[in-house]
Design a protein around this motif. Structure first.
Motif, PDB file in Angstrom:
ATOM      1  N   HIS A 163       0.838  -1.198   0.000  1.00 19.13           N
ATOM      2  CA  HIS A 163       0.000   0.000   0.000  1.00 19.13           C
ATOM      3  C   HIS A 163       0.873   1.248   0.000  1.00 19.13           C
ATOM      4  O   HIS A 163       0.590   2.221  -0.706  1.00 19.13           O
ATOM      5  CB  HIS A 163      -0.911  -0.003   1.225  1.00 19.13           C
ATOM      6  N   PRO A 171      -5.062   9.247  -1.909  1.00 22.26           N
ATOM      7  CA  PRO A 171      -6.110   8.362  -1.392  1.00 22.26           C
ATOM      8  C   PRO A 171      -7.280   9.177  -0.860  1.00 22.26           C
ATOM      9  O   PRO A 171      -7.079  10.148  -0.133  1.00 22.26           O
ATOM     10  CB  PRO A 171      -5.402   7.596  -0.270  1.00 22.26           C
ATOM     11  N   VAL A 185     -10.055   4.591   2.261  1.00 21.04           N
ATOM     12  CA  VAL A 185      -9.152   3.492   2.621  1.00 21.04           C
ATOM     13  C   VAL A 185      -9.889   2.572   3.579  1.00 21.04           C
ATOM     14  O   VAL A 185     -10.667   3.025   4.423  1.00 21.04           O
ATOM     15  CB  VAL A 185      -7.851   4.024   3.258  1.00 21.04           C
ATOM     16  N   TYR A 238      -5.108  -3.726   2.751  1.00 20.65           N
ATOM     17  CA  TYR A 238      -5.831  -2.471   2.572  1.00 20.65           C
ATOM     18  C   TYR A 238      -6.479  -2.387   1.187  1.00 20.65           C
ATOM     19  O   TYR A 238      -5.916  -2.858   0.201  1.00 20.65           O
ATOM     20  CB  TYR A 238      -4.886  -1.275   2.731  1.00 20.65           C
ATOM     21  N   ALA A 290      -8.245   0.713  -1.280  1.00 19.88           N
ATOM     22  CA  ALA A 290      -8.203   2.169  -1.345  1.00 19.88           C
ATOM     23  C   ALA A 290      -8.756   2.679  -2.663  1.00 19.88           C
ATOM     24  O   ALA A 290      -8.742   1.976  -3.674  1.00 19.88           O
ATOM     25  CB  ALA A 290      -6.772   2.678  -1.159  1.00 19.88           C
ATOM     26  N   TRP A 335      -8.128   5.956  -5.148  1.00 21.90           N
ATOM     27  CA  TRP A 335      -7.154   7.013  -5.428  1.00 21.90           C
ATOM     28  C   TRP A 335      -7.760   7.975  -6.443  1.00 21.90           C
ATOM     29  O   TRP A 335      -8.304   7.549  -7.451  1.00 21.90           O
ATOM     30  CB  TRP A 335      -5.873   6.410  -5.996  1.00 21.90           C
ATOM     31  N   HIS A 350      -2.763  11.286   4.973  1.00 20.97           N
ATOM     32  CA  HIS A 350      -3.246   9.907   4.966  1.00 20.97           C
ATOM     33  C   HIS A 350      -2.319   9.062   5.830  1.00 20.97           C
ATOM     34  O   HIS A 350      -1.109   9.059   5.623  1.00 20.97           O
ATOM     35  CB  HIS A 350      -3.242   9.384   3.531  1.00 20.97           C
ATOM     36  N   ILE A 356      -2.015   5.116   8.002  1.00 15.58           N
ATOM     37  CA  ILE A 356      -2.557   3.776   8.248  1.00 15.58           C
ATOM     38  C   ILE A 356      -1.818   3.153   9.425  1.00 15.58           C
ATOM     39  O   ILE A 356      -0.897   3.728   9.985  1.00 15.58           O
ATOM     40  CB  ILE A 356      -2.428   2.859   7.011  1.00 15.58           C
ATOM     41  N   ALA A 388      -7.061   3.490   9.940  1.00 16.19           N
ATOM     42  CA  ALA A 388      -6.564   4.216   8.770  1.00 16.19           C
ATOM     43  C   ALA A 388      -7.492   5.391   8.569  1.00 16.19           C
ATOM     44  O   ALA A 388      -8.701   5.296   8.844  1.00 16.19           O
ATOM     45  CB  ALA A 388      -6.559   3.312   7.538  1.00 16.19           C
TER      46      ALA A 388
END
Length: 271
Positions: A194, A208, A211, A219, A221, A223, A233, A235, A267
């Motif tokens: 990720h 991102p 998420v 993960y 996501a 984008w 961002h 996580i 996240a």
């Protein structure tokens, strides 16, 4: 929308490992009035829903994880036509979805936790128009196929969460009218994968916007290339880590617009 057993509902006019962060610009726009909470029980969540609605707030993102612990972000103002439900079974979510469509409402944030056969759902619906495609209980392959189908309809992935078990990950997703900008999605990515995806996408102008943490630690996501300059961002945060990051970013004028958790890992995306 009416209250159903086990479902807390608010109605309106409808009957820490950082992957990366974009530095907050000094001229970042002032954040709207908002309230965020996480790791609260079902009863605590229901009470917050009642109080925040009375104060003129509306939910923009919801999450359920870890034996029905809730997280959410609310902002003041905006659409008055929305509803929020929690504690729904798979069948309950499907029933609510079908009823909402008849009322002219669509899901804007959906989350689930627990094994596929006994999952618990929470969702926010808003009264809005436009095409929509929503699925739940999807395996990874089915999720990819559903995304291809929805993209062919000109829709964009606007809500996604992963639930199930480590050896049986499932996805719940919503595709709706594209809010603007080119977009891509990924799923089944480990932390390092990720992170690599993040840097590769960032070089091309993507960031991102959604998420989701899966039960197996991977993960998913979304984008998007939308030109926003001030965002962050992170996580792989604990609940305490998320709270600490929240405070740090709030001081820079950023507020969370999406939060997700599973198995104690958080996240989130800030703008």
């Amino acid at each position: 929308m009416r209250t159903t057993r086990k479902i807390a509902v608010v109605t309106s006019a409808l009957a820490a490992t950082a992957v990366a962060a974009a530095p907050a610009a000094a001229s970042a726009q002032a954040a709207p009035a908002f309230v965020a909470y996480h790791n609260v029980s079902a009863a605590q969540s229901a009470e917050k829903v009642r109080r925040l609605k009375a104060q003129g707030y509306r939910p923009i993102t919801v999450n359920v994880s870890d034996g029905e612990r809730y997280a959410a972000v609310w902002v003041k103002g905006g659409s008055a036509q929305w509803g929020i439900w929690q504690g729904m079974s798979t069948a309950g979510y499907q029933k609510r979805f079908e009823a909402a469509l008849k009322e002219g409402a669509q899901p804007v944030s959906v989350s689930a936790t627990g094994p596929a056969g006994s999952a618990v759902f929470t969702a926010v619906f808003e009264k809005k128009t436009g095409k929509i495609y929503a699925r739940h209980g999807l395996t990874g392959g089915q999720f990819a196929a559903a995304n291809t189908y929805a993209a062919g309809m000109g829709l964009a992935l606007t809500s996604v969460d992963a639930y199930g078990t480590p050896d049986d990950v499932r996805y719940v997703a919503v595709w709706s009218t594209n809010p603007g900008g080119a977009w891509h999605y990924t799923y089944g990515k480990g932390r390092e994968q990720h992170e690599a995806e993040f840097y590769a996408r960032q070089k091309k102008g993507f960031r991102p916007v959604k998420v989701a943490v899966a039960p197996d630690g991977t993960y998913a996501a979304v984008w998007r290339k939308d030109g926003l300059k001030s965002w962050a961002h992170y996580i792989d945060m604990s609940a305490a880590g998320y709270q600490a990051r929240f405070g740090q970013l709030q001081a820079k004028g950023l507020y969370p617009v999406q939060v997700n958790a599973e198995d104690g890992k958080y996240a989130a995306v800030w703008e």
